[in-house]
Scaffold this motif. Structure first.
Motif, PDB file in Angstrom:
ATOM      1  N   GLU A   1      19.908  27.615   1.124  1.00 53.48           N
ATOM      2  CA  GLU A   1      19.746  27.454   2.575  1.00 53.48           C
ATOM      3  C   GLU A   1      20.459  28.574   3.336  1.00 53.48           C
ATOM      4  N   LEU A   2      21.679  28.868   2.938  1.00 50.83           N
ATOM      5  CA  LEU A   2      22.454  29.917   3.594  1.00 50.83           C
ATOM      6  C   LEU A   2      21.739  31.254   3.469  1.00 50.83           C
ATOM      7  N   ALA A   3      21.242  31.558   2.296  1.00 52.42           N
ATOM      8  CA  ALA A   3      20.540  32.829   2.084  1.00 52.42           C
ATOM      9  C   ALA A   3      19.294  32.911   2.961  1.00 52.42           C
ATOM     10  N   ALA A   4      18.554  31.829   3.056  1.00 54.32           N
ATOM     11  CA  ALA A   4      17.345  31.821   3.887  1.00 54.32           C
ATOM     12  C   ALA A   4      17.697  31.986   5.362  1.00 54.32           C
ATOM     13  N   ASP A   5      18.728  31.297   5.810  1.00 54.26           N
ATOM     14  CA  ASP A   5      19.144  31.377   7.216  1.00 54.26           C
ATOM     15  C   ASP A   5      19.643  32.767   7.588  1.00 54.26           C
ATOM     16  N   ALA A   6      20.302  33.429   6.670  1.00 53.13           N
ATOM     17  CA  ALA A   6      20.954  34.708   6.957  1.00 53.13           C
ATOM     18  C   ALA A   6      20.120  35.924   6.599  1.00 53.13           C
ATOM     19  N   HIS A   7      18.990  35.714   5.970  1.00 59.76           N
ATOM     20  CA  HIS A   7      18.218  36.828   5.416  1.00 59.76           C
ATOM     21  C   HIS A   7      17.943  37.931   6.434  1.00 59.76           C
ATOM     22  N   GLY A   8      17.528  37.585   7.636  1.00 59.81           N
ATOM     23  CA  GLY A   8      17.200  38.602   8.632  1.00 59.81           C
ATOM     24  C   GLY A   8      18.397  39.207   9.330  1.00 59.81           C
ATOM     25  N   ARG A   9      19.541  38.534   9.262  1.00 61.17           N
ATOM     26  CA  ARG A   9      20.720  38.994   9.999  1.00 61.17           C
ATOM     27  C   ARG A   9      21.765  39.672   9.139  1.00 61.17           C
ATOM     28  N   ALA A  10      21.770  39.384   7.857  1.00 62.35           N
ATOM     29  CA  ALA A  10      22.776  39.974   6.960  1.00 62.35           C
ATOM     30  C   ALA A  10      22.139  40.251   5.599  1.00 62.35           C
ATOM     31  N   PRO A  11      21.109  41.096   5.568  1.00 62.21           N
ATOM     32  CA  PRO A  11      20.363  41.268   4.315  1.00 62.21           C
ATOM     33  C   PRO A  11      21.189  41.794   3.143  1.00 62.21           C
ATOM     34  N   SER A  12      22.101  42.709   3.389  1.00 58.99           N
ATOM     35  CA  SER A  12      22.913  43.239   2.277  1.00 58.99           C
ATOM     36  C   SER A  12      23.808  42.160   1.694  1.00 58.99           C
ATOM     37  N   ALA A  13      24.443  41.398   2.571  1.00 58.24           N
ATOM     38  CA  ALA A  13      25.325  40.326   2.110  1.00 58.24           C
ATOM     39  C   ALA A  13      24.521  39.243   1.393  1.00 58.24           C
ATOM     40  N   VAL A  14      23.324  38.950   1.886  1.00 52.40           N
ATOM     41  CA  VAL A  14      22.472  37.958   1.231  1.00 52.40           C
ATOM     42  C   VAL A  14      22.090  38.452  -0.162  1.00 52.40           C
ATOM     43  N   GLY A  15      21.790  39.725  -0.295  1.00 50.79           N
ATOM     44  CA  GLY A  15      21.474  40.277  -1.606  1.00 50.79           C
ATOM     45  C   GLY A  15      22.619  40.093  -2.584  1.00 50.79           C
ATOM     46  N   ARG A  16      23.847  40.339  -2.118  1.00 53.68           N
ATOM     47  CA  ARG A  16      25.008  40.157  -2.987  1.00 53.68           C
ATOM     48  C   ARG A  16      25.202  38.673  -3.336  1.00 53.68           C
ATOM     49  N   LEU A  17      24.950  37.803  -2.357  1.00 51.31           N
ATOM     50  CA  LEU A  17      25.070  36.361  -2.598  1.00 51.31           C
ATOM     51  C   LEU A  17      24.078  35.917  -3.675  1.00 51.31           C
ATOM     52  N   LEU A  18      22.825  36.306  -3.524  1.00 50.63           N
ATOM     53  CA  LEU A  18      21.806  35.879  -4.486  1.00 50.63           C
ATOM     54  C   LEU A  18      22.051  36.468  -5.866  1.00 50.63           C
ATOM     55  N   GLU A  19      22.501  37.717  -5.913  1.00 51.04           N
ATOM     56  CA  GLU A  19      22.826  38.315  -7.203  1.00 51.04           C
ATOM     57  C   GLU A  19      23.977  37.568  -7.871  1.00 51.04           C
ATOM     58  N   ALA A  20      25.023  37.256  -7.108  1.00 54.12           N
ATOM     59  CA  ALA A  20      26.170  36.533  -7.658  1.00 54.12           C
ATOM     60  C   ALA A  20      25.762  35.132  -8.116  1.00 54.12           C
TER      61      ALA A  20
ATOM     62  N   GLU B   1      31.877  32.845  -4.753  1.00 56.28           N
ATOM     63  CA  GLU B   1      32.618  32.267  -3.619  1.00 56.28           C
ATOM     64  C   GLU B   1      32.888  33.349  -2.577  1.00 56.28           C
ATOM     65  N   ALA B   2      33.305  34.519  -3.005  1.00 57.54           N
ATOM     66  CA  ALA B   2      33.566  35.621  -2.075  1.00 57.54           C
ATOM     67  C   ALA B   2      32.282  36.065  -1.381  1.00 57.54           C
ATOM     68  N   ALA B   3      31.173  36.129  -2.117  1.00 58.47           N
ATOM     69  CA  ALA B   3      29.894  36.526  -1.522  1.00 58.47           C
ATOM     70  C   ALA B   3      29.420  35.491  -0.507  1.00 58.47           C
ATOM     71  N   THR B   4      29.670  34.234  -0.784  1.00 58.27           N
ATOM     72  CA  THR B   4      29.296  33.163   0.152  1.00 58.27           C
ATOM     73  C   THR B   4      30.087  33.291   1.446  1.00 58.27           C
ATOM     74  N   ARG B   5      31.391  33.528   1.313  1.00 58.26           N
ATOM     75  CA  ARG B   5      32.222  33.728   2.506  1.00 58.26           C
ATOM     76  C   ARG B   5      31.765  34.941   3.299  1.00 58.26           C
ATOM     77  N   GLU B   6      31.385  36.007   2.611  1.00 56.73           N
ATOM     78  CA  GLU B   6      30.938  37.222   3.287  1.00 56.73           C
ATOM     79  C   GLU B   6      29.709  36.940   4.148  1.00 56.73           C
ATOM     80  N   VAL B   7      28.735  36.224   3.604  1.00 60.70           N
ATOM     81  CA  VAL B   7      27.533  35.899   4.388  1.00 60.70           C
ATOM     82  C   VAL B   7      27.912  35.045   5.584  1.00 60.70           C
ATOM     83  N   ALA B   8      28.723  34.032   5.370  1.00 58.23           N
ATOM     84  CA  ALA B   8      29.120  33.159   6.471  1.00 58.23           C
ATOM     85  C   ALA B   8      29.834  33.953   7.567  1.00 58.23           C
ATOM     86  N   GLU B   9      30.727  34.829   7.170  1.00 60.30           N
ATOM     87  CA  GLU B   9      31.470  35.624   8.151  1.00 60.30           C
ATOM     88  C   GLU B   9      30.554  36.598   8.880  1.00 60.30           C
TER      89      GLU B   9
END
Length: 105
Positions: free
Chosen positions: A38-57, A83-91
């Motif tokens: 859900e977080l990745a889908a919500d953030a995809h357009g606003r934080a694509p690099s961070a989402v990529g790191r989240l999905l890879e992790a 956990e760090a990648a998740t925090r990065e997307v949220a931030e």
């Protein structure tokens, strides 16, 4: 949901470090996995690099749980990275995210 998902990742990491990979996987699946999608889908357009790191992790963690040769410390390290990648997307979305142990993000 973010706090619950992060708490789940932290708990899973603790369980893995303690050698309980079954418990770590169950905790990850029950408390964190769905929200990460859900977080990745919500953030995809606003934080694509961070989402990529989240999905890879996330994929690395899932692979680690499926690989019997992974040691508990290896799995725990991968969970910490997730956990760090998740925090990065949220931030990146402007949402303060607590760190493991209760410290603010």
């Amino acid at each position: 949901e973010l706090t619950s998902a992060l708490d789940g990742l932290c708990r899973a990491e603790d369980l893995a470090r303690g050698g309980d990979l079954f418990g770590a996987r169950a905790t990850f699946e029950d408390r964190s996995h769905g929200y990460l999608h859900e977080l990745a889908a919500d953030a995809h357009g606003r934080a694509p690099s961070a989402v990529g790191r989240l999905l890879e992790a996330k994929n690395v963690v899932e692979s680690a749980f499926r690989t019997p040769s992974r040691t508990p410390d290896e799995v725990a390290a991968r969970l910490a990275t997730l956990e760090a990648a998740t925090r990065e997307v949220a931030e990146d979305l402007g949402t303060p995210a607590p760190r493991c142990g209760g410290a603010g993000g």
